[in-house]
Design an enzyme around this catalytic site. Structure first.
Site, mmCIF file in Angstrom:
data_model
loop_
_atom_site.group_PDB
_atom_site.id
_atom_site.type_symbol
_atom_site.label_atom_id
_atom_site.label_comp_id
_atom_site.label_asym_id
_atom_site.label_seq_id
_atom_site.Cartn_x
_atom_site.Cartn_y
_atom_site.Cartn_z
ATOM 1 N N TYR A 74 -18.322 52.654 91.592
ATOM 2 C CA TYR A 74 -17.199 53.812 91.274
ATOM 3 C C TYR A 74 -16.579 54.072 92.544
ATOM 4 C CZ TYR A 74 -14.390 57.689 89.934
ATOM 5 O OH TYR A 74 -13.480 58.567 89.575
ATOM 6 N N SER B 200 -10.433 59.277 94.874
ATOM 7 C CA SER B 200 -11.538 60.309 94.553
ATOM 8 C C SER B 200 -11.777 60.444 95.850
ATOM 9 C CB SER B 200 -12.430 59.633 93.565
ATOM 10 O OG SER B 200 -13.607 60.540 93.630
#
Length: 266
Positions: free
Chosen positions: A158, A145
């Protein structure tokens, strides 16, 4: 299961394959004529996807229901990767979001997030790497990501797991390329998937999300080009090149034997 016409192409094992990015990868690889092994927790969705792809793309599709945060399930997927010589591509897509900041996390939630986003991904990559390297060919796609580059976003755990995925992928690509194995890190930005709902975010408030099919199509262009890192929304590739150049310059400026002058004599 219908007879396959794709025996010359490696089969593809995809985690998190029942929806979102994983489902899009399954469709795209099936269209290319690859047999599939679809891994996810939702048996009903897996079965529905498999039936549709068998019918529309005329490829073999196996399903393997697994929760990759559970030791026995993870071991079963590792065994499939280890023992099924047809599989020549691994797409490590399964991942969990983070709802809220660090103060809203529980010990159990942190364990689950780290187990899925880093531990399971690493173990599957390691098993695939061993067999692919022995065969002299294969590919591993790890879904990271852009948040791995973005500590300011406010989902630090995350984001840290995705930074891990990026560094792991780059290191594995350097390590395994001489053995014929390609490793790609794909760094999506905001993508229109169910992960937002699981993080408690109303997707209707986020108009600038990329369509999942567009994301995967772009990622596959990078895959075909054998890019080490593919960032589908990045308009100017020079920015990534500049970041990499700055990182290399920083590494060249590290003198391990002594502290830098700016930390001495204070």
């Amino acid at each position: 299961m219908t007879p396959s016409t794709s025996s010359a192409r490696p089969a593809v094992l995809i985690t998190g394959a029942s929806a979102g990015i994983g489902a899009a990868y399954a469709e795209r690889f099936a269209r290319r004529g690859h047999d599939l092994v679809l891994v996810a927790r939702d048996q009903q969705r897996l079965d529905a996807s498999a039936a549709r792809l068998r019918e529309t793309c005329r490829v073999q599709v196996d399903v393997l229901r697994a929760d990759l945060t559970q030791a026995a399930d993870l071991a079963a997927v590792e065994a499939r990767l280890r023992d099924d010589a047809r599989i020549g591509i691994l797409v490590n897509n399964a991942g969990a979001p983070q709802a809220g900041g660090i103060l809203q996390q529980t010990a159990e939630g942190i364990d689950q997030l780290v187990a899925l986003n880093t531990t399971a991904l690493t173990r599957l990559a390691a098993v695939a790497a061993a067999r692919f390297a022995a065969a002299g060919q294969g590919a591993i796609v790890n879904i990271g990501s852009i948040l791995g580059l973005w500590p300011e976003f406010g989902v630090s755990i995350y984001a840290a797991t995705k930074a891990y995925v990026q560094l792991l992928s780059q290191g594995l690509n350097l390590e395994l390329a001489p053995k014929g194995v390609y490793v790609q890190a794909v760094l999506p930005a905001g993508t229109r998937t169910e992960i937002w709902g699981r993080a408690g975010v109303d997707i209707s408030t986020m108009p600038d999300l990329m369509d999942v099919g567009e994301l995967v199509d772009a990622a596959l262009v990078g895959f075909d080009r054998r890019e080490a890192v593919t960032i589908p929304p990045l308009a100017d590739a020079g920015h990534w090149a500049a970041l990499e150049a700055a990182r290399q310059a920083l590494l060249a400026d590290l003198h391990q034997a002594h502290a830098a002058d700016r930390y001495r004599g204070a």
